[in-house]
Design a protein around this motif. Structure first.
Motif, mmCIF file in Angstrom:
data_model
loop_
_atom_site.group_PDB
_atom_site.id
_atom_site.type_symbol
_atom_site.label_atom_id
_atom_site.label_comp_id
_atom_site.label_asym_id
_atom_site.label_seq_id
_atom_site.Cartn_x
_atom_site.Cartn_y
_atom_site.Cartn_z
ATOM 1 N N PHE A 123 9.163 -29.150 -33.115
ATOM 2 C CA PHE A 123 8.408 -28.083 -32.455
ATOM 3 C C PHE A 123 8.918 -26.727 -32.901
ATOM 4 N N SER A 124 8.175 -25.728 -32.563
ATOM 5 C CA SER A 124 8.543 -24.351 -32.912
ATOM 6 C C SER A 124 9.874 -23.971 -32.273
ATOM 7 N N ALA A 125 10.612 -23.137 -32.977
ATOM 8 C CA ALA A 125 11.898 -22.672 -32.448
ATOM 9 C C ALA A 125 11.702 -21.468 -31.543
ATOM 10 N N SER A 126 10.516 -20.908 -31.535
ATOM 11 C CA SER A 126 10.347 -19.623 -30.853
ATOM 12 C C SER A 126 9.292 -19.659 -29.754
ATOM 13 N N SER A 127 8.606 -20.758 -29.636
ATOM 14 C CA SER A 127 7.539 -20.822 -28.642
ATOM 15 C C SER A 127 7.678 -22.120 -27.863
ATOM 16 N N LEU A 128 7.715 -22.011 -26.563
ATOM 17 C CA LEU A 128 7.833 -23.254 -25.792
ATOM 18 C C LEU A 128 7.141 -23.132 -24.453
ATOM 19 N N ILE A 129 6.807 -24.286 -23.912
ATOM 20 C CA ILE A 129 6.230 -24.364 -22.576
ATOM 21 C C ILE A 129 7.212 -25.105 -21.689
ATOM 22 N N LEU A 130 7.626 -24.444 -20.641
ATOM 23 C CA LEU A 130 8.577 -25.065 -19.731
ATOM 24 C C LEU A 130 7.887 -26.153 -18.924
ATOM 25 N N ARG A 131 8.539 -27.287 -18.836
ATOM 26 C CA ARG A 131 7.949 -28.379 -18.072
ATOM 27 C C ARG A 131 8.458 -28.372 -16.640
ATOM 28 N N MET A 132 9.372 -27.496 -16.333
ATOM 29 C CA MET A 132 9.979 -27.511 -14.995
ATOM 30 C C MET A 132 9.734 -26.181 -14.283
ATOM 31 N N THR A 133 9.863 -26.210 -12.970
ATOM 32 C CA THR A 133 9.665 -25.000 -12.170
ATOM 33 C C THR A 133 10.890 -24.104 -12.236
ATOM 34 N N ARG A 134 10.728 -22.886 -11.760
ATOM 35 C CA ARG A 134 11.872 -21.965 -11.665
ATOM 36 C C ARG A 134 12.957 -22.546 -10.760
ATOM 37 N N GLU A 135 12.523 -23.247 -9.750
ATOM 38 C CA GLU A 135 13.487 -23.831 -8.820
ATOM 39 C C GLU A 135 14.324 -24.897 -9.512
ATOM 40 N N GLU A 136 13.692 -25.705 -10.353
ATOM 41 C CA GLU A 136 14.439 -26.757 -11.053
ATOM 42 C C GLU A 136 15.397 -26.159 -12.082
ATOM 43 N N ILE A 137 14.938 -25.119 -12.759
ATOM 44 C CA ILE A 137 15.842 -24.433 -13.683
ATOM 45 C C ILE A 137 17.028 -23.888 -12.900
ATOM 46 N N GLY A 138 16.714 -23.254 -11.769
ATOM 47 C CA GLY A 138 17.770 -22.683 -10.941
ATOM 48 C C GLY A 138 18.758 -23.742 -10.484
ATOM 49 N N SER A 139 18.256 -24.873 -10.050
ATOM 50 C CA SER A 139 19.146 -25.933 -9.596
ATOM 51 C C SER A 139 20.080 -26.379 -10.722
ATOM 52 N N TYR A 140 19.507 -26.540 -11.899
ATOM 53 C CA TYR A 140 20.333 -26.950 -13.046
ATOM 54 C C TYR A 140 21.399 -25.911 -13.359
ATOM 55 N N LEU A 141 21.038 -24.641 -13.243
ATOM 56 C CA LEU A 141 21.937 -23.559 -13.660
ATOM 57 C C LEU A 141 22.780 -23.000 -12.518
ATOM 58 N N GLY A 142 22.636 -23.577 -11.316
ATOM 59 C CA GLY A 142 23.410 -23.064 -10.193
ATOM 60 C C GLY A 142 22.950 -21.696 -9.738
ATOM 61 N N LEU A 143 21.632 -21.454 -9.807
ATOM 62 C CA LEU A 143 21.068 -20.168 -9.392
ATOM 63 C C LEU A 143 19.890 -20.416 -8.459
ATOM 64 N N LYS A 144 19.489 -19.397 -7.723
ATOM 65 C CA LYS A 144 18.287 -19.517 -6.905
ATOM 66 C C LYS A 144 17.069 -19.182 -7.754
ATOM 67 N N LEU A 145 15.925 -19.695 -7.354
ATOM 68 C CA LEU A 145 14.724 -19.494 -8.157
ATOM 69 C C LEU A 145 14.395 -18.020 -8.336
ATOM 70 N N GLU A 146 14.663 -17.190 -7.341
ATOM 71 C CA GLU A 146 14.382 -15.765 -7.473
ATOM 72 C C GLU A 146 15.230 -15.150 -8.586
ATOM 73 N N THR A 147 16.452 -15.595 -8.668
ATOM 74 C CA THR A 147 17.340 -15.066 -9.716
ATOM 75 C C THR A 147 16.841 -15.483 -11.093
ATOM 76 N N VAL A 148 16.378 -16.722 -11.198
ATOM 77 C CA VAL A 148 15.825 -17.175 -12.473
ATOM 78 C C VAL A 148 14.633 -16.299 -12.845
ATOM 79 N N SER A 149 13.749 -16.092 -11.889
ATOM 80 C CA SER A 149 12.558 -15.300 -12.144
ATOM 81 C C SER A 149 12.913 -13.868 -12.552
ATOM 82 N N ARG A 150 13.812 -13.267 -11.809
ATOM 83 C CA ARG A 150 14.242 -11.908 -12.149
ATOM 84 C C ARG A 150 14.854 -11.843 -13.537
ATOM 85 N N THR A 151 15.632 -12.846 -13.870
ATOM 86 C CA THR A 151 16.302 -12.829 -15.172
ATOM 87 C C THR A 151 15.282 -12.982 -16.298
ATOM 88 N N PHE A 152 14.271 -13.823 -16.078
ATOM 89 C CA PHE A 152 13.175 -13.894 -17.059
ATOM 90 C C PHE A 152 12.547 -12.512 -17.236
#
Lengths: 245, 245
Positions: B182-211
DNA sequence: CGCGAGCTTGATGCCGATCAATGCATGTGG
DNA sequence: CCACATGCATTGATCGGCATCAAGCTCGCG
């Protein structure tokens, strides 16, 4: 930093079959015959003085190590100087599993007190575990257990607050010590506050403050590295969330 | 919660030897003969609809699963409701290694999109890897790699700040996608902000803000789950510390 | 005895959590 | 086709826990 001291394997053999750690270590669940085969493999011990490394990140991987006596920490480092303690290992626990994936170690293993390990040449372990189903299965279980343990640490680092982390750490430590015949309520920490902090994702000051808080709350008695657990249930309650909700 | 749907293994065989994932999956580095043996073992596929679980924590362990198509997350849960995403798995990656240690799974594996897995009966894998050194070695490497990966996540959770975590996450994701063509520069996330946050030890709002911050800084273009990476080097610099110091 | 490594404790500040409101996309039923 | 519900994402305002900075303290050891 300093150069490694020459490796001086003690020349006498160590028999797994007569080792008092055999119920905690690689040989768990092996038959008498299996054990005798294992004895042919684990040929040497190695002594590591406190502060010395057993192996470093980047070293070529050849052997696994079973802690016989003493206490270790393992650390990963990122490109910039940051590093993180990934685990503490005590008697009967295996070191070096990280090295299999790339034929090089990916962590540093440092002795926190004068220690001895049994050297397990990895190619021999593979040979032997092709012959002995029990050994093969046991080895797989140990690797899997390490993965499960790491998941637990991820949960701790990702979602617990300082008090919960330290409580979980202490309970885990005492549980493992107890399995080795030590007291469940009295322990001597082999690591500094900074090392605990690194493992738990906290700064050393926070670790220190949390110890003090636990003491005020009557959960512990803390005298430097000497810890008395006064209220195990209280610690447990901290870990499982503030419970009752 | 809801009951599991009936398992409907697709009846036709899947040959590892002709699978386009063989360079990413368990068969890496196996000879032609080894591969034919592997084909005898991996007998069935299984389809899992988006949102369904492949297995749950506590389920008896019998098989490993190789992702053929789709995308999964794995989560651990603590006694109190807290849970933590421990990983995301894509094509060619193995699920279920956690189950070996206790003969029960210790995580939930959930499909984040409609997916297919190859079922690898674990007892057969042990049998076969006693016969074929390459397979044995490859399997050990995969387990070890999982341990090394977990250590990396521990480093991330223990010592990185929000921006560094998200940057590291995105770089890791694109790297794995790139390895799959697949492309190195274009991707579609299969998970929600909340799931990313859980993996990274952050809250979903923080993930969203950081994006959003990354977008302001010209590192990314973010449209919901559609991500364009505009400055890979910039992300990399974030991960390696603020560099140049 | 004095030094130094490690530990404790206090004061302050910041990052990310929390609380809350709004926006946006998709789906559903009237 | 529209009205509305629902799930997910964004954004703002405020708060709190832990990091940071800065002294002292303790203990082991040369």
């Amino acid at each position: 930093m300093t150069t490694l001291p020459p490796i001086r394997p003690d020349t006498f053999r160590v028999a797994c079959s007569s080792c008092n750690l055999r119920e905690l270590c690689l040989p768990v669940g092996l038959s008498h015959d299996d054990l005798e085969q294992l004895d042919t493999m684990v040929a040497t011990r190695r002594s590591i003085a406190r502060g010395e490394t057993l192996f470093r990140s980047g070293d070529p991987f050849q052997s696994l190590y079973a802690v016989r006596t003493g206490f270790f920490k393992t650390c990963v480092a990122s490109e910039d100087g940051r590093d993180q303690v990934t685990g503490f290992q005590m008697a009967g626990e295996l070191l070096g599993l990280d090295g299999i994936s790339t034929d090089r170690h990916s962590v540093d293993a440092v002795a926190l007190e004068d220690s001895q390990v049994c050297v397990i040449p990895y190619d021999k372990l593979e040979d032997l575990s092709r012959e002995f189903t029990n050994l093969q299965h046991q080895f797989h279980k140990i690797m899997s257990r390490e993965i499960v343990r790491d998941h637990g640490v991820m949960l701790l680092l990702g979602s617990m607050r300082a008090e919960e982390r330290l409580a979980a750490f202490l309970l885990n430590l005492t549980q493992r010590l107890q399995a080795r015949g030590f007291s469940a309520s009295s322990l001597i920490l082999r690591m500094t506050r900074e090392e605990i902090g690194s493992y738990l994702g906290l700064k050393l000051e926070t670790v220190s403050r949390t110890f003090s808080k636990f003491q005020e709350d009557g959960l512990l008695e803390v005298k430097q590295r000497q810890i008395q657990i006064l209220d195990q249930a209280g610690l447990q309650k901290l870990v499982n969330g503030t419970a009752a909700c």
